[in-house]
Scaffold this motif. Structure first.
Motif, PDB file in Angstrom:
ATOM      1  N   THR A   1       8.637  -4.328  10.599  1.00  0.00           N
ATOM      2  CA  THR A   1       7.393  -4.027   9.876  1.00  0.00           C
ATOM      3  C   THR A   1       6.349  -3.420  10.825  1.00  0.00           C
ATOM      4  OG1 THR A   1       6.775  -6.329  10.218  1.00  0.00           O
ATOM      5  CG2 THR A   1       7.653  -5.768   8.048  1.00  0.00           C
ATOM      6  N   ASN A   2       6.766  -3.079  12.059  1.00  0.00           N
ATOM      7  CA  ASN A   2       5.795  -2.581  13.049  1.00  0.00           C
ATOM      8  C   ASN A   2       5.119  -1.282  12.628  1.00  0.00           C
ATOM      9  OD1 ASN A   2       6.384  -4.702  14.582  1.00  0.00           O
ATOM     10  ND2 ASN A   2       7.679  -3.616  16.061  1.00  0.00           N
ATOM     11  N   ASP A   3       5.802  -0.490  11.792  1.00  0.00           N
ATOM     12  CA  ASP A   3       5.228   0.805  11.411  1.00  0.00           C
ATOM     13  C   ASP A   3       4.451   0.758  10.102  1.00  0.00           C
ATOM     14  OD1 ASP A   3       6.367   1.824  13.659  1.00  0.00           O
ATOM     15  OD2 ASP A   3       8.159   2.583  12.640  1.00  0.00           O
ATOM     16  N   VAL A   4       4.310  -0.442   9.539  1.00  0.00           N
ATOM     17  CA  VAL A   4       3.560  -0.574   8.276  1.00  0.00           C
ATOM     18  C   VAL A   4       2.066  -0.533   8.577  1.00  0.00           C
ATOM     19  CG1 VAL A   4       2.973  -2.215   6.440  1.00  0.00           C
ATOM     20  CG2 VAL A   4       5.363  -1.908   7.122  1.00  0.00           C
ATOM     21  N   SER A   5       1.325   0.278   7.802  1.00  0.00           N
ATOM     22  CA  SER A   5      -0.136   0.236   8.014  1.00  0.00           C
ATOM     23  C   SER A   5      -0.835  -0.538   6.901  1.00  0.00           C
ATOM     24  CB  SER A   5      -0.722   1.638   8.168  1.00  0.00           C
ATOM     25  OG  SER A   5      -0.775   2.288   6.932  1.00  0.00           O
ATOM     26  N   LYS A   6      -0.238  -0.574   5.698  1.00  0.00           N
ATOM     27  CA  LYS A   6      -0.883  -1.311   4.600  1.00  0.00           C
ATOM     28  C   LYS A   6       0.141  -1.617   3.507  1.00  0.00           C
ATOM     29  CE  LYS A   6      -3.909   0.618   1.535  1.00  0.00           C
ATOM     30  NZ  LYS A   6      -5.153   1.256   1.134  1.00  0.00           N
ATOM     31  N   ILE A   7      -0.039  -2.749   2.832  1.00  0.00           N
ATOM     32  CA  ILE A   7       0.807  -3.059   1.669  1.00  0.00           C
ATOM     33  C   ILE A   7      -0.098  -3.390   0.488  1.00  0.00           C
ATOM     34  CG2 ILE A   7       2.520  -4.641   0.685  1.00  0.00           C
ATOM     35  CD1 ILE A   7       3.768  -4.926   3.435  1.00  0.00           C
ATOM     36  N   ILE A   8       0.095  -2.660  -0.600  1.00  0.00           N
ATOM     37  CA  ILE A   8      -0.687  -2.952  -1.809  1.00  0.00           C
ATOM     38  C   ILE A   8       0.153  -3.816  -2.733  1.00  0.00           C
ATOM     39  CG2 ILE A   8      -1.653  -1.942  -3.923  1.00  0.00           C
ATOM     40  CD1 ILE A   8      -2.551   0.433  -2.253  1.00  0.00           C
ATOM     41  N   ILE A   9      -0.400  -4.975  -3.089  1.00  0.00           N
ATOM     42  CA  ILE A   9       0.247  -5.850  -4.074  1.00  0.00           C
ATOM     43  C   ILE A   9      -0.474  -5.597  -5.391  1.00  0.00           C
ATOM     44  CG2 ILE A   9       0.689  -8.242  -4.757  1.00  0.00           C
ATOM     45  CD1 ILE A   9       0.637  -9.030  -1.802  1.00  0.00           C
TER      46      ILE A   9
END
Ligand code: NDP
Ligand code: MG
Length: 384
Positions: free
Chosen positions: A163-171
Motif C-alpha cells: 500500500t506504499n503507493d496509495v495516496s488516498k482511499i475513498i470509502i
C-alpha cells in the motif's frame, strides 16, 4: 471443492452467501452453519444444502430443533463445540457473518486456525482489530473482506506490491434513508422509516447503523485495521447510487474503483473465487443511463467521524466503548426507549464518560464491553 463454515447462516449476509454457493455447487460445499435462534430457517437450509454440522447458539432453540428436519446434520451447542467446529480440518473457508459484538467469539477463534476467513462482521475488527490481525498473522490465516467497501478496496489493491503507493482511499456511503435530511430534522423519525434502506436489504442492526451513518464510521475503523493504513488516508464520501463501492488513488494520479449494482453477492462471489472468478447471476450496470454523484460526509455528523478517527489513532479500549455504546443505543431505539436522534447522545456521552484502558487480550475486551454497556444503559435511562 471448498468446504465452507457459514457463521450467521440465517441472516441477510448468510442468505447472500447461500445464493452464491447454490450457483456454484460444483466448487463450493456448505459444510457447517451457525445461527442463534432462527431454527425454521436452519431447517430450510438443512433440507437444501445438507450441511454436516449445525451449531445453534441459543440453548432453548437448540433443544427445540426438530431432529427430523435436520437431514444428515449433527446439531451442536456450547463454546467448546463451536471452537472444535471452527478448527475442524475439513473446513477450508470460514465466513464471519454474525451480527454485532456477538460475532467476536467465533471470529477470534477463526483467526487462529490458519484457514481463510471471509469477513463481514465489522464489529469484531472495531473491538478487537489488533488482536485478530496479529493472531491471523502468526497463524497464517488469510482475511478477505466481504463488506462491500472493503472488498472494493481489496480488489482495487490487487496486483500492487504494497500500500506504499496509495495516496488516498475513498470509502463511499449511500447516505441511508435520510440522505437529504439534516440531523435536527430526524428527531421524530420512526423505526420503520429508519429500517428502510433505499439501496440495500440488510439485518436490522446494520440498517439502523446505515441510517445514523455510524456504519460508515465503523467501516473507517475496519479499513484502518484491514489495510494497515493511517486513518488520514481514508475519506468518507456520500455516493447515493451505491454503484462505486470505494476508490483507491495512487501517487501517480491513477484512481481505481470497483463498481457493481448494490448486491452483496458480488463481493461475496469475489471473495469466494479461487483461481478464477465465480459465475453468478447479477444485475448489469446500465452505463448509458448512469448518473453518479458524490457529496461530502454531512457536517452535522462530523463529531461521529471524529470519534471514529480517534478510535483509529488510540486503539485499545476506544473501539470497544464506541461499539458497545452504539449497540445499546440501537437496541434501545428498536425497543422504543429512545428517539432516533438520541442514538447520537448515547454514543457521545458514553464515549466521553467511560474511562479508556489498555487491552491486551480477549478477556479484557469482554470486561470493557460489559462496563461500557453499563455506562451506555445509564445514559439511556437518564434521557428516556
Ligand atoms: P442479520 O441480523 O441479518 O443476521 C445475523 C446472523 O447472526 C443471524 O444468522 C443470527 O442468527 C446470527 N447470530 C446472532 N447472534 C449469534 C450468536 N451469538 N451465535 C451465532 N449466530 C448468531 O445480520 P446481517 O447479515 O445484516 O449482518 C451480519 C454482519 O455482516 C454484521 O456484522 C454486519 O455489519 C455485516 N454486514 C452486513 C451487510 C448486509 O448487507 N447485511 C453488508 C456488510 C456488512 P438468528 O437468525 O438465529 O438470530
Ligand atoms: Mg459496507
Amino acid at each position: 471443492m471448498k468446504n465452507i463454515l457459514l457463521l450467521g447462516a440465517t441472516g441477510s449476509i448468510g442468505q447472500s452467501v447461500l445464493s452464491v454457493i447454490d450457483q456454484n455447487k460444483d466448487l463450493l460445499n456448505l459444510y457447517a452453519i451457525t445461527l442463534d435462534k432462527n431454527i425454521s430457517k436452519a431447517e430450510e437450509i438443512s433440507k437444501i444444502f445438507s450441511p454436516d454440522y449445525i451449531y445453534i447458539n441459543c440453548e432453548k432453540s437448540f433443544s427445540k430443533f426438530n431432529t427430523e428436519s435436520k437431514n444428515k446434520a449433527i446439531t451442536i451447542n456450547g463454546s467448546s463445540d463451536l471452537s472444535n467446529l471452527i478448527f475442524d480440518d475439513n473446513i477450508d473457508i470460514i465466513i464471519s457473518a454474525v451480527s454485532g459484538f456477538a460475532g467476536l467469539e467465533a471470529t477470534a477463534i477463526a483467526a487462529k486456525t490458519g484457514k481463510t476467513i471471509l469477513l463481514a462482521n465489522k464489529e469484531s475488527i472495531v473491538t478487537a482489530g489488533e488482536i485478530i490481525l496479529s493472531s491471523a498473522a502468526s497463524s497464517g490465516t488469510t482475511i478477505i473482506p466481504i463488506d462491500s467497501e472493503h472488498n472494493a478496496i481489496f480488489q482495487c489493491l490487487a496486483g500492487e506490491k504494497s500500500t506504499n503507493d496509495v495516496s488516498k482511499i475513498i470509502i463511499t456511503a449511500s447516505g441511508g434513508p435520510f440522505l437529504d435530511k439534516k440531523l435536527d430534522e430526524l428527531k421524530n423519525v420512526t423505526k420503520e422509516e429508519a429500517l428502510k434502506h433505499p439501496n440495500w436489504s440488510m439485518g436490522s442492526k446494520i440498517s439502523i447503523d446505515s441510517a445514523t451513518l455510524v456504519n460508515k464510521c465503523l467501516e473507517l475503523i475496519e479499513a484502518k485495521y484491514l489495510f494497515d493504513l493511517d486513518e488520514k488516508f481514508f475519506e468518507l464520501v456520500v455516493h447515493p447510487q451505491s454503484i462505486i463501492h470505494s476508490i483507491v488513488t495512487y501517487r501517480d494520479g491513477s484512481s481505481i474503483c470497483q463498481m457493481s449494482n448494490p448486491d452483496m453477492r458480488v463481493p461475496i462471489a469475489h471473495a469466494l473465487s479461487n483461481e478464477r472468478r465465480l459465475n453468478i447471476n447479477f444485475n448489469e450496470i446500465n452505463f448509458s443511463g448512469l448518473n453518479l454523484s458524490f457529496n461530502d460526509f454531512p457536517e452535522d455528523r462530523k463529531k461521529l467521524e471524529n470519534i471514529a478517527r480517534e478510535v483509529c489513532n488510540k486503539g485499545h479500549s476506544s473501539g470497544i466503548i464506541l461499539n458497545a455504546a452504539n449497540e445499546v443505543a440501537v437496541d434501545s431505539f428498536l425497543h422504543d426507549e429512545i428517539s432516533f436522534s438520541q442514538i447520537y447522545d448515547v454514543i457521545y456521552r458514553t464515549f466521553d464518560t467511560t474511562p479508556m484502558s489498555n487491552i491486551n487480550d480477549i478477556e479484557s475486551i469482554y470486561e470493557k464491553d460489559i462496563e461500557s454497556r453499563m455506562e451506555a444503559k445509564k445514559v439511556v435511562k437518564s434521557i428516556s
